[in-house]
Scaffold this active site. Structure first.
Site, mmCIF file in Angstrom:
data_model
loop_
_atom_site.group_PDB
_atom_site.id
_atom_site.type_symbol
_atom_site.label_atom_id
_atom_site.label_comp_id
_atom_site.label_asym_id
_atom_site.label_seq_id
_atom_site.Cartn_x
_atom_site.Cartn_y
_atom_site.Cartn_z
ATOM 1 N N GLY A 167 6.935 -9.270 0.603
ATOM 2 C CA GLY A 167 6.999 -8.333 1.714
ATOM 3 C C GLY A 167 5.689 -7.622 1.972
ATOM 4 O O GLY A 167 4.789 -8.153 2.634
ATOM 5 N N CYS A 168 5.577 -6.404 1.448
ATOM 6 C CA CYS A 168 4.402 -5.585 1.743
ATOM 7 C C CYS A 168 3.123 -6.164 1.159
ATOM 8 O O CYS A 168 2.045 -6.018 1.751
ATOM 9 C CB CYS A 168 4.633 -4.171 1.226
ATOM 10 S SG CYS A 168 6.019 -3.351 2.048
ATOM 11 N N VAL A 169 3.200 -6.820 0.006
ATOM 12 C CA VAL A 169 2.000 -7.456 -0.558
ATOM 13 C C VAL A 169 1.555 -8.600 0.334
ATOM 14 O O VAL A 169 0.394 -8.668 0.749
ATOM 15 C CB VAL A 169 2.269 -7.946 -1.999
ATOM 16 C CG1 VAL A 169 1.129 -8.850 -2.478
ATOM 17 C CG2 VAL A 169 2.425 -6.753 -2.940
ATOM 18 N N SER A 172 0.141 -7.497 3.728
ATOM 19 C CA SER A 172 -1.170 -6.867 3.568
ATOM 20 C C SER A 172 -2.245 -7.901 3.272
ATOM 21 O O SER A 172 -3.380 -7.808 3.757
ATOM 22 C CB SER A 172 -1.115 -5.828 2.447
ATOM 23 O OG SER A 172 -0.162 -4.820 2.737
#
Length: 229
Positions: A167-169, A172
């Site tokens: 997800g966020c990793v 990014s």
């Protein structure tokens, strides 16, 4: 042994190799560390297996999160010793009256996290001089001043750690790659509640967007660099 061993088939490996994926981007001269969403809501306040951890916070990843925290800690120590920048993209506490939208629809459990859940995990918590970046969306770049901070700091390489791998990793990492930063993902410093998703995303990021390495190799490279002036 790569994290995706036993998950990705030989046929899939051959397909990526035949497409030319998996080249090494390497390190630049000016790294920064991103610690994404390492808050008690993603690991729990105590070290517990997944099914026990989610009784406290349904968004917790449990013991795999704590295992990553233990690997982030020595990596963070090297960044601090070298004087390299450390930045903390994180989800801020939610206001049910104003923070609705797609996130609340897709992950309603995140709207009920208490204040403790949003605190940074103590052993790798920010210090004075670190950059705090509250965010509302998966990518650390979307709707935040992260790019501006990195330009001001002269950063050319991002070492990305935290939660979740898929997800966020990942979001990014792909944004950092699109902005032409070199990207390093220490595979034992990121975590996810779904082991298969964790492995597949690491494999895919390594093929396309980042160098996925053990934290021990990342630390070795960092130790060989000159201290920031």
């Amino acid at each position: 042994m790569p994290s995706w061993t036993g998950v990705i088939t030989e046929e899939e490996e051959r397909r990526y190799a035949s497409a030319g994926f998996g080249g090494a981007g390497g390190f630049g001269k000016h790294p920064a560390l991103l610690i994404i969403d390492v808050q008690y809501r993603t690991v729990g306040t105590e070290r517990k297996p997944y099914w026990d951890a989610i009784k406290e916070y349904p968004t917790s990843c449990g013991d795999v999160g704590w295992a990553a925290v233990d690997k982030i800690e020595p990596l963070l120590s090297v960044f601090r010793a070298k004087g390299f920048p450390v930045l903390y993209p994180h989800v801020a506490p939610k206001n049910a009256a104003t923070d609705g939208g797609r996130l609340a629809q897709k992950i309603p459990s995140i709207m009920g996290i208490d204040a403790k859940g949003y605190e940074f995990v103590e052993q790798i918590a920010p210090l004075k001089g670190d950059v705090l970046l509250p965010k509302k969306h998966p990518s650390a770049f979307f709707g935040t001043p992260l790019t501006s901070h990195l330009i001001d700091l002269g950063v050319d390489t991002l070492v990305v750690t935290g939660c979740t791998t898929s997800g966020c990793v990942r979001s990014s990492v792909t944004d950092a790659f699109a902005l032409n930063f070199k990207v390093i993902v220490p595979d034992d410093c990121v975590y996810d509640r779904a082991p298969t998703s964790h492995a597949v995303n690491l494999w895919d990021m390594n093929g396309k967007y980042a160098d996925v390495l053990p934290s021990s190799e990342v630390i070795e490279t960092l130790n060989a660099m000159e201290t920031a002036s």
